[in-house]
Design a protein around this motif. Structure first.
Motif, mmCIF file in Angstrom:
data_model
loop_
_atom_site.group_PDB
_atom_site.id
_atom_site.type_symbol
_atom_site.label_atom_id
_atom_site.label_comp_id
_atom_site.label_asym_id
_atom_site.label_seq_id
_atom_site.Cartn_x
_atom_site.Cartn_y
_atom_site.Cartn_z
ATOM 1 N N PHE A 93 0.821 -1.214 0.000
ATOM 2 C CA PHE A 93 0.000 0.000 0.000
ATOM 3 C C PHE A 93 0.855 1.264 0.000
ATOM 4 O O PHE A 93 0.617 2.192 -0.779
ATOM 5 N N ALA A 94 1.852 1.308 0.885
ATOM 6 C CA ALA A 94 2.681 2.520 0.981
ATOM 7 C C ALA A 94 3.431 2.777 -0.317
ATOM 8 O O ALA A 94 3.488 3.913 -0.801
ATOM 9 N N ALA A 95 4.013 1.706 -0.906
ATOM 10 C CA ALA A 95 4.796 1.864 -2.135
ATOM 11 C C ALA A 95 3.925 2.364 -3.277
ATOM 12 O O ALA A 95 4.300 3.303 -4.000
ATOM 13 N N ILE A 96 2.745 1.760 -3.453
ATOM 14 C CA ILE A 96 1.853 2.163 -4.543
ATOM 15 C C ILE A 96 1.345 3.580 -4.321
ATOM 16 O O ILE A 96 1.262 4.392 -5.259
ATOM 17 N N THR A 97 1.007 3.909 -3.073
ATOM 18 C CA THR A 97 0.514 5.253 -2.780
ATOM 19 C C THR A 97 1.592 6.298 -3.032
ATOM 20 O O THR A 97 1.312 7.389 -3.549
ATOM 21 N N LEU A 98 2.846 5.969 -2.678
ATOM 22 C CA LEU A 98 3.947 6.903 -2.924
ATOM 23 C C LEU A 98 4.177 7.106 -4.421
ATOM 24 O O LEU A 98 4.497 8.210 -4.862
ATOM 25 N N VAL A 99 4.031 6.037 -5.208
ATOM 26 C CA VAL A 99 4.194 6.161 -6.665
ATOM 27 C C VAL A 99 3.072 7.030 -7.238
ATOM 28 O O VAL A 99 3.317 7.946 -8.031
ATOM 29 N N ILE A 100 1.828 6.747 -6.826
ATOM 30 C CA ILE A 100 0.694 7.545 -7.306
ATOM 31 C C ILE A 100 0.831 9.002 -6.882
ATOM 32 O O ILE A 100 0.557 9.927 -7.652
ATOM 33 N N GLY A 101 1.266 9.210 -5.640
ATOM 34 C CA GLY A 101 1.300 10.559 -5.088
ATOM 35 C C GLY A 101 2.667 11.194 -5.054
ATOM 36 O O GLY A 101 2.922 12.063 -4.213
ATOM 37 N N GLU A 102 3.556 10.784 -5.965
ATOM 38 C CA GLU A 102 4.935 11.306 -5.977
ATOM 39 C C GLU A 102 4.995 12.833 -5.856
ATOM 40 O O GLU A 102 5.653 13.357 -4.953
#
Length: 250
Positions: A93-102
């Motif tokens: 979750f954190a990794a995907i959210t960080l990619v989406i919300g870079e």
């Protein structure tokens, strides 16, 4: 004793992140946007997996067609598939959210951790590297968590040792993901970030385990994501600085 103090201080940085976003609610609301997008995607994927788990289990177990207890077996396989999907959702979750919300979290991290000089690049240039680094981190996570998943079926050990090791592994790699923004702004490449966090393992584990345990509660993960980014920036600024001379990012 020092390791215990460092672990506790790592947990404290997560709560300091909550304190920061509570005082700066505009940034908290700003950081919720990509977390809500990622959460919606995960919920849709898990609903699809849950409603089709039996059919997927049937597809994966053609060898059980002649078994008298095939329905029970496939139900158990379906449950295992859903639990595995849920665990993967928590881990990623954190990794995907960080990619989406870079671009969102870069601004949030910079607001928490202002630097006089930083290695700043446009987000469209850092995004491919962030995706690559997240995939590498995910590979490491799976190398540890897949054996731990099967260890969970071992009596006694699976109910005691496996959950503790799983939380430690997941927590450490969550710290890797969440500190990426603050460390990249200091010019750290992936190998340097790993080296620095391993050198401060107790603090890294304390912070990451606290995040991991809270992220196990579905919607709380969304609310806590901006605080986790803020806490990671405070961890880097307070505990990991001044940093050793890093290698330049290619």
């Amino acid at each position: 004793m020092r390791s215990v103090r460092d672990f506790t201080s790592g947990v404290g940085f997560f709560f300091q992140g909550f304190g920061w976003v509570a005082k700066n609610t505009r940034w908290w609301l700003f950081g919720l946007i990509p977390a809500l997008i990622a959460f919606s995607v995960y919920v849709a994927a898990l609903i699809y997996l849950g409603t089709n788990a039996t059919e997927l289990a049937e597809f994966l177990t053609p060898f059980a067609d002649s078994w008298s207890w095939r329905e029970t077996f496939r139900t158990l396989v379906g449950i295992v598939l859903f639990v595995a999907g849920l665990a993967l959702a928590v881990i990623t979750f954190a990794a995907i959210t960080l990619v989406i919300g870079e671009p969102f979290y870069e601004k949030l991290s910079a607001a928490v951790d202002p630097l006089v000089e930083e290695h700043e690049q446009p987000w469209w240039r850092t995004l491919p590297r962030s995706i690559r680094d997240s995939l590498v981190t995910l590979m490491y996570v799976l190398m540890f968590t897949i054996p731990l998943f099967f260890l969970g079926f071992v009596p006694v050990v699976g109910q005691t040792v496996a959950p503790v090791l799983g939380a430690a592994v997941s927590g450490f790699f969550l710290t890797v993901e969440l500190t990426t923004l603050a460390l990249e702004r200091r010019g750290f490449a992936r190998k340097d970030r790993f080296r620095l966090l391993r050198a401060n393992k107790a603090s890294s584990l304390g912070f990451g385990v606290a995040v991991f345990l809270l992220f196990l509660v579905p919607f709380v993960a969304v609310i806590a994501m901006p605080a986790a980014v803020a806490g990671a920036a405070l961890l880097v600024r307070t505990r990991l600085s001044p940093p050793p001379t890093p290698a330049p990012i290619p």
